[in-house]
Design an enzyme around this catalytic site. Structure first.
Site, PDB file in Angstrom:
ATOM      1  N   GLU A 170      19.131   5.622 -28.765  1.00 34.86           N
ATOM      2  CA  GLU A 170      19.188   7.000 -28.265  1.00 34.86           C
ATOM      3  C   GLU A 170      18.984   7.117 -26.763  1.00 34.86           C
ATOM      4  OE1 GLU A 170      16.887   5.552 -29.969  1.00 34.86           O
ATOM      5  OE2 GLU A 170      14.872   6.360 -29.694  1.00 34.86           O
TER       6      GLU A 170
ATOM      7  N   HIS B  81      16.325   0.891 -29.081  1.00 29.75           N
ATOM      8  CA  HIS B  81      16.475   2.354 -29.052  1.00 29.75           C
ATOM      9  C   HIS B  81      17.900   2.761 -28.673  1.00 29.75           C
ATOM     10  CE1 HIS B  81      12.283   3.533 -29.655  1.00 29.75           C
ATOM     11  NE2 HIS B  81      12.004   2.376 -29.072  1.00 29.75           N
TER      12      HIS B  81
ATOM     13  N   GLY C  13       8.032   5.149 -33.191  1.00 31.74           N
ATOM     14  CA  GLY C  13       6.670   5.691 -33.143  1.00 31.74           C
ATOM     15  C   GLY C  13       5.774   4.708 -32.427  1.00 31.74           C
TER      16      GLY C  13
ATOM     17  N   LYS D 211      17.851  20.739 -20.786  1.00 30.59           N
ATOM     18  CA  LYS D 211      18.470  21.598 -19.766  1.00 30.59           C
ATOM     19  C   LYS D 211      20.001  21.632 -19.859  1.00 30.59           C
ATOM     20  CE  LYS D 211      16.970  24.025 -16.259  1.00 30.59           C
ATOM     21  NZ  LYS D 211      15.797  24.886 -16.482  1.00 30.59           N
TER      22      LYS D 211
ATOM     23  N   ASP E  16      17.296  29.438 -18.200  1.00 24.60           N
ATOM     24  CA  ASP E  16      16.592  29.452 -19.491  1.00 24.60           C
ATOM     25  C   ASP E  16      16.336  30.882 -19.986  1.00 24.60           C
ATOM     26  OD1 ASP E  16      16.572  26.805 -18.903  1.00 24.60           O
ATOM     27  OD2 ASP E  16      14.412  26.566 -18.806  1.00 24.60           O
TER      28      ASP E  16
ATOM     29  N   CYS F 196      13.287   1.280 -34.487  1.00 29.80           N
ATOM     30  CA  CYS F 196      12.029   0.695 -34.022  1.00 29.80           C
ATOM     31  C   CYS F 196      10.948   0.801 -35.111  1.00 29.80           C
ATOM     32  CB  CYS F 196      11.612   1.350 -32.707  1.00 29.80           C
ATOM     33  SG  CYS F 196      10.353   0.424 -31.834  1.00 29.80           S
ATOM     34  N   TYR F 197       9.971   1.665 -34.952  1.00 27.71           N
ATOM     35  CA  TYR F 197       8.958   1.830 -35.989  1.00 27.71           C
ATOM     36  C   TYR F 197       9.625   2.150 -37.336  1.00 27.71           C
ATOM     37  CZ  TYR F 197       4.861   3.810 -38.398  1.00 27.71           C
ATOM     38  OH  TYR F 197       3.867   4.074 -39.280  1.00 27.71           O
TER      39      TYR F 197
END
Ligand code: XMP
Length: 519
Positions: free
Chosen positions: A178, A176, A61, A375, A234, A88-89
């Site tokens: 991710e 991070h 965050g 996507k 989409d 992190c946060y």
């Protein structure tokens, strides 16, 4: 609060503390075949107990945990015995819960950072090299370890880059995992899921489809759903899911504005007819669009005219249908970000993705099954649904179509010339194996006349620009180094086969400073 699915597989709850990467965490976990869903940070311990997740992730965050009003969590979740990973946060929040003062770091760390794992026996780092590169983005550090925790890694400026308390099943990482800039981040997440949460990789995209099918069926009942098809992946996937759920209660409208690529409108119709139970309403509105565009050369005006006309035609069809209560839209996660104002074409793309004020005017409720997906996840769904590759891997194509690839006034003659030249360019790029998820090519027609020689006579004709780009995310792009032999073949074919073209040129502009499209 409950899961959106009742499937019999492990589930991980992500508590959102405001990071721009929260969706990425969810996606990485799904890639590891464990179902994950994002929840508000205000979820209570009772709600979580009820949901019984296999693991909990606290996202990063932008705030500092000691700022007034910064997001908090129900601290009793640490009593549940469910493994918790703070990123992190999220890590700093764990530190705060367990009573550690967090101070601003002397040296803020942003970007690629060397990390040394000091406890390689930690389950989080199992199988990983102790010297790693990670992605940092923080100003605060956790200077002192909370009681019962041990530090498991450090960097030059962060003495505690990760910590854990195995007994309390609490783990924190300051970096991070991710993001792709932490190359082994996915291995760390898989260690958390499989080794610590003991989750099994059982979830798959078919589960996503099944869940949505059931949900849409329940929500819609006997009402009807309208969906606008653009030819893009989409809207096609959205329609396919709704079609699977409610079949003939779906009304799909395909507004053919006459500015799609060669034969594309027919291909869309054919793919639809082969895969859907419902019937397609195809509206040939090219006359309407072209007369509205007549004489218009200013690109933003052209975009606006095409966008507005699209809504009008769509609405005209919608009012003819009865019992329509829902509008299905292919809004994806990047659209959600773009609509919130990030991205170069934010307003333009938005005006093409959702059909203006239609939902309010017609009192329609939205169905947006792809809202949380990226996507490539949508492309994976398309494959799962059995849609043809031409749809699943269709490269991004602007809503206003060739209308913004013709620089200047849009006429039928110019559309036909560009369609033909563009088809040759794509054919040759595909034949040369250069076309993939990242690289694509198309033609642009600047409406200026230039001199050439055909037969013995001088002739005036259009130039065609060959535009080939390689891009991961549309935000940046490099011009593709197409081999000379392929360019030569394209130029020869375009000049010989397309009447009205006397010159071909290559665009060697990257983005930035250029854009992918010419307009
Ligand atoms: P640019 O040209 O800004 O394009 O580098 C980035 C991506 O956005 C697409 N694009 C559009 N899509 N309406 C759309 O729906 C538009 O007006 C529009 N302009 C650009 C472009 O094709 C590329 O994928």
């Amino acid at each position: 609060m409950s899961w959106q699915t009742s499937g019999d597989f492990d589930k991980v709850a992500i508590l959102d503390l405001g990071s721009q990467y929260t969706q990425l965490i969810a996606r990485r976990i799904r890639e590891l075949k464990v179902y994950s869903e994002i929840f508000d940070n205000t979820l209570t311990v009772d709600e979580i107990r009820e949901m019984s997740p296999s693991g909990i992730v606290l996202s990063g965050g932008p705030n500092s945990v000691y700022q007034f009003g910064s997001p908090e969590i129900d601290t009793e979740i640490f009593e549940l015995g469910i493994p918790i990973l703070g990123i992190c946060y999220g890590m700093q929040l764990i530190g705060k819960v367990f009573g550690v003062g967090i101070t601003a770091a002397n040296n803020r760390e942003y970007g690629k950072t060397e990390l040394t794992v000091t406890k390689p026996e930690s389950a989080l780092y199992a199988g990983l090299n102790p010297d790693l590169i990670c992605w940092m983005s923080h100003g605060d550090i956790t200077p002192v370890l909370p009681a019962g925790f041990i530090a498991t890694s450090h960097t030059l400026n962060t003495p505690v880059a990760s910590f854990e308390n195995v007994e309390r099943r609490a783990y924190g990482v300051q970096f991070h995992p991710e993001v792709t800039h932490t190359p082994w981040g996915k291995d760390l997440l898989s260690n958390f899921l499989y080794r610590i949460c003991k989750a099994e990789p059982k979830w798959q995209m078919t589960d996503f489809i099944e869940r949505n099918v059931i949900e849409i069926r329940q929500r819609v009942g006997s009402a009807k759903v309208i969906c606008g098809l653009s030819g893009g992946v989409d809207s096609f996937v959205t329609a396919a899911i709704v079609d699977k759920a409610i079949g003939k209660q779906l009304e799909c409208v395909f507004v053919d504005h006459g500015m799609m690529r060669l034969d594309e409108a027919d291909e869309v119709e054919q793919a639809f007819n082969e895969h859907f139970q419902s019937k397609l309403i195809r509206v040939d509105a090219s006359d309407r669009f072209l007369s509205k565009l007549d004489g218009e050369t200013e690109p933003e005006r052209k975009r606006k005219i095409i966008g507005e006309e699209f809504i009008r035609v769509f609405e005209g069809e919608a009012v003819k249908l009865e019992n329509i209560r829902y509008l299905a839209q292919g809004t994806s996660y990047p659209d959600v970000i773009e609509s919130s104002g990030i991205g170069l074409h934010a307003h333009v793309i938005k005006s093409h993705h959702n059909v203006g004020g239609l939902p309010e005017r017609m009192n329609l409720e939205l169905i947006e099954p792809l809202r949380d997906l990226f996507k490539d996840e949508i492309r994976a769904l398309a494959v799962e649904l059995g849609l043809p590759d031409a749809i699943a891997y269709r490269p991004p194509f602007p809503g206003p179509g060739l209308g913004i690839r013709i620089i200047g006034d849009v006429t039928r003659e110019r559309i036909a010339i560009l369609q033909h030249a563009d088809a040759i360019i794509r054919e040759e790029i595909i034949a040369a194996n250069l076309y993939d998820g990242r690289t694509r090519a198309f033609g642009v027609l600047p409406a200026i006349k230039t001199t050439g020689v055909t037969g013995d006579a001088r002739a005036y004709g259009y130039p065609i620009v060959i535009r080939a780009v390689t891009s991961d995310d549309e935000m940046t792009a490099d011009w593709t180094r197409v081999p000379y032999a392929v360019l030569d073949q394209i130029a020869n074919r375009v000049l010989n086969e397309v009447v009205g073209v006397v010159r071909t040129v290559l665009d060697i502009t990257s983005k930035p400073p250029g854009t992918i499209e010419w307009e």
